[in-house]
Design an enzyme around this catalytic site. Structure first.
Site, short mmCIF file in Angstrom:
data_model
loop_
_atom_site.label_atom_id
_atom_site.label_comp_id
_atom_site.label_asym_id
_atom_site.label_seq_id
_atom_site.Cartn_x
_atom_site.Cartn_y
_atom_site.Cartn_z
N TYR A 1 -48.71 -19.45 -14.44
CA TYR A 1 -49.01 -21.05 -13.69
C TYR A 1 -47.52 -21.14 -12.87
O TYR A 1 -46.68 -21.51 -13.23
CB TYR A 1 -49.24 -21.76 -14.72
CG TYR A 1 -49.40 -23.27 -14.00
CD1 TYR A 1 -50.34 -23.94 -13.39
CD2 TYR A 1 -48.45 -24.29 -14.55
CE1 TYR A 1 -49.93 -25.29 -13.05
CE2 TYR A 1 -48.00 -25.56 -13.72
CZ TYR A 1 -49.09 -25.81 -12.76
OH TYR A 1 -49.67 -27.32 -12.39
N HIS B 1 -46.59 -33.70 -2.62
CA HIS B 1 -45.97 -34.17 -3.89
C HIS B 1 -45.16 -35.37 -3.60
O HIS B 1 -45.18 -36.65 -4.42
CB HIS B 1 -45.77 -33.75 -5.09
CG HIS B 1 -46.48 -32.39 -5.69
ND1 HIS B 1 -47.41 -31.97 -4.61
CD2 HIS B 1 -47.13 -32.55 -7.08
CE1 HIS B 1 -48.77 -31.19 -5.93
NE2 HIS B 1 -47.77 -31.83 -6.87
N ASN C 1 -41.24 -31.35 -12.10
CA ASN C 1 -41.80 -31.53 -12.87
C ASN C 1 -41.02 -32.11 -14.41
O ASN C 1 -40.79 -31.01 -15.27
CB ASN C 1 -42.59 -29.88 -13.58
CG ASN C 1 -44.17 -30.47 -13.87
OD1 ASN C 1 -43.57 -30.70 -14.66
ND2 ASN C 1 -44.61 -28.94 -13.77
N TYR D 1 -34.53 -73.54 -35.48
CA TYR D 1 -34.65 -71.49 -35.46
C TYR D 1 -33.97 -70.98 -34.54
O TYR D 1 -33.13 -70.01 -35.15
CB TYR D 1 -36.17 -71.23 -35.68
CG TYR D 1 -36.85 -71.38 -36.91
CD1 TYR D 1 -36.49 -71.70 -37.96
CD2 TYR D 1 -38.35 -70.98 -36.95
CE1 TYR D 1 -36.94 -72.26 -39.54
CE2 TYR D 1 -39.50 -71.12 -38.16
CZ TYR D 1 -38.71 -71.66 -39.54
OH TYR D 1 -39.38 -71.25 -40.11
N ARG E 1 -30.23 -71.56 -36.23
CA ARG E 1 -29.70 -70.44 -37.72
C ARG E 1 -30.77 -69.66 -37.25
O ARG E 1 -30.40 -68.09 -38.17
CB ARG E 1 -31.41 -71.09 -38.67
CG ARG E 1 -31.14 -70.78 -39.90
CD ARG E 1 -31.18 -72.10 -40.64
NE ARG E 1 -32.80 -73.01 -40.16
CZ ARG E 1 -33.88 -72.66 -41.13
NH1 ARG E 1 -34.36 -71.82 -42.35
NH2 ARG E 1 -34.57 -73.89 -40.29
N PHE F 1 -43.22 -32.44 -20.57
CA PHE F 1 -42.55 -33.35 -19.17
C PHE F 1 -44.03 -34.84 -19.52
O PHE F 1 -43.42 -35.88 -17.99
CB PHE F 1 -43.67 -32.41 -17.73
CG PHE F 1 -44.82 -32.01 -18.26
CD1 PHE F 1 -46.12 -32.93 -17.90
CD2 PHE F 1 -45.24 -31.28 -18.19
CE1 PHE F 1 -47.62 -32.65 -18.39
CE2 PHE F 1 -47.04 -31.05 -18.30
CZ PHE F 1 -48.03 -31.76 -18.07
N GLU G 1 -55.49 -33.67 -15.21
CA GLU G 1 -54.21 -34.23 -16.41
C GLU G 1 -55.07 -35.63 -16.28
O GLU G 1 -54.69 -36.70 -15.44
CB GLU G 1 -53.13 -34.20 -14.97
CG GLU G 1 -52.49 -33.39 -14.51
CD GLU G 1 -51.62 -33.03 -12.91
OE1 GLU G 1 -51.50 -34.50 -12.39
OE2 GLU G 1 -50.86 -32.17 -12.82
#
Length: 512
Positions: free
Chosen positions: A54, A84, A197, A283, A286, A331, A417
């Site tokens: 791959y 990309h 990646n 509150y 405190r 990744f 994906e």
């Protein structure tokens, strides 16, 4: 300018900050070059063998089963970067892009990516020549890592894409490389994939956020203490024995800070033994350590997650020392996305409780004899009324931003994906929450300072005196209304900067 040396074990959080914010120079250790070269030899042998692997001899994502002819594998890597680099929107801040490039260099330096050392040197050259790629804010889903943002960095190495000019304008990468005397790189098998990646964008933003949060949580103790002092609050809820019986470390640290900050104040002395004084504060006063302390403990968890990621190999596939090349899911940004979402929730609440103290300081029915909206001539003058509106609006925005991004997975790449982390979105919005927290603490600081001024002739604590001195030049003294925006901007700068905190620590000792 300092210098950091990238070792085969990677870099430290301090290294990332030095490069991202301090413009430190980057050098690559000889041992790192050796580790990368050894890893590259394995990839070269595999490519020569013709075995399908791959990203080396196949396509990517849903095209993983598409075989690529040897003569087109370099073309494959260049096409990957170009396709990309598909982000859109405004450019990410320079510090984020610099952190991202260093962290990608770090990942390559671990010797599990199978790239030539010159690839890592190319990233170092961009950093050292102050060449900042134009990385659009939208594009990453946080798995497979920060693909689009890292591709916008990688394409600059090819002499393509854009970089941010000195004036913030977008200029051609080829022109920037030429000016710096750098040549574009030609990618070999697997190198394009190795450049994009990883979780480097989200990790970079998380490391920057950790540094900011660490400072802001300490400043939250400062502004809380000053507000409590101005409202004639009690210091007794911050006694150490009351926090030893609930041993959350952040809570104890925050309480110790507030108690220390309240010492040496004649304002506190004026009501300590007053039987008419409220038995219990609200509150928001405190419980300040319980909220800020929980945020500190959350920050400790996030720091641990980031430290683990800094020593992690976040590539796919990875090259193992025994010669195997294996696909991984390292990744995936879930650890970072979860951590960022958690810290955003905590930081939002630190800001929310600060706004409640501001509201109390301005309300004549609850601020213990201070004038309405901290104006000596309320009616004609509105004092800090609208500053609290601003704070309330920011709290509302932080509530929206505290909604977790990491549960918003959307499938991509033809269902290959099919679960993504949204870690980029989580860390990006965390930075916005922290920026908003800076503004909220600025409103509390200016309100507390005005309250302390109105308690004269009583003398405030050392922290109060330092805060008054820091803000009086812009915020002035109690009196007629003034154009408030510049004073709020200066208060923001004081909160974000380190000078006031350093002055306070010089006077009372280090804060925890």
């Amino acid at each position: 300018m300092t210098q950091i040396i990238v070792q085969p074990t990677g870099v430290t959080p301090a290294d990332v900050l030095a490069v991202a914010r301090g413009d430190a120079r980057v050098e690559i250790a000889t041992e790192t070059v050796t580790a990368m070269a050894t890893s590259r030899e394995i990839v070269d042998r595999i490519e020569a063998s013709g075995r399908p692997v791959y990203g080396v001899s196949t396509g990517f994502g849903a095209l993983a089963n598409t075989s690529i002819a040897p003569e087109r594998r370099a073309e494959l890597q260049h096409a990957l970067i170009r396709s990309h680099a598909a982000g859109i929107g405004a450019p990410m801040p320079r510090e984020v892009v610099r952190a991202m490039m260093l962290l990608r260099l770090r990942s390559l330096a671990l010797g599990r990516s199978g790239v030539r050392p010159r690839l890592a040197q190319g990233l170092a050259d961009l950093l050292n020549h102050d060449i900042t790629p134009w990385v659009p804010e939208h594009g990453s889903l946080g798995a497979s890592g920060d693909l689009a943002p890292l591709a916008h960095c990688a394409i600059v190495l090819l002499g393509e894409g854009w970089v941010i000019g000195k004036d913030g304008a977008r200029i051609a990468a080829a022109e920037a490389l030429h000016r710096a005397g750098l040549e574009p790189l030609e990618l070999a098998a697997k190198e394009g994939l190795a450049l994009i990646n990883g979780t480097d964008g989200m990790l970079g933003m998380l490391l920057l956020a950790i540094d900011d949060a660490e400072h802001l949580f300490a400043m939250a103790d400062v502004t809380a203490a000053l507000a409590i002092e101005a409202m004639l609050g009690s210091e007794r809820p911050f006694l150490p024995e009351l926090h030893e019986i609930r041993p959350h470390p952040g809570q104890s640290a925050s309480a110790a800070n507030i108690l220390k900050l309240l010492q040496g104040s004649t304002i506190m002395d004026s009501h300590r033994d007053d039987l008419a004084h409220a038995v219990q504060d609200a509150y928001s006063m405190r419980c300040a350590p319980q909220v800020a302390g929980a945020a500190r403990d959350t920050l400790d968890f996030v720091r641990t997650v980031a430290a683990r990621e800094l020593v992690s190999v976040v590539d796919n596939p990875v090259v193992l020392p025994d010669g195997r090349v294996e696909s991984t899911g390292n990744f995936h940004g879930a650890p970072l996305g979860f951590a960022a979402d958690f810290l955003a929730i905590a930081a939002a609440e630190v800001g929310a409780i600060a706004e409640r103290r501001v509201d109390r300081l301005l309300d004549v029915t609850r601020n213990r004899q201070l004038p309405p909206f901290l104006s000596p001539d309320a009616g004609v003058n509105s004092g800090l009324m609208i500053a609290q509106y601003t704070a309330a609006g920011i709290v509302a925005e932080n509530r929206r931003l505290a909604s977790p991004a990491s549960v918003d997975s959307l499938p991509t790449s033809g269902m290959q994906e099919d679960h993504v982390s949204m870690g980029w979105a989580a860390t990006k919005k965390l930075r916005t929450v922290l920026d908003n927290l800076t503004s909220l603490l600025a409103v509390e600081l200016i309100s507390a300072v005005r309250g302390l001024q109105l308690r004269e002739p009583l003398v405030p604590s050392a922290a109060g005196r330092a805060a008054i001195a820091a803000l009086e030049p812009s915020a002035g003294r109690p009196g007629p209304d003034l154009f408030l925006a510049p004073a709020l901007e200066e208060a923001r700068s004081v909160v974000a900067g380190r000078a006031l905190r350093a002055e306070i620590e010089d006077a009372i000792g280090p804060l925890r």
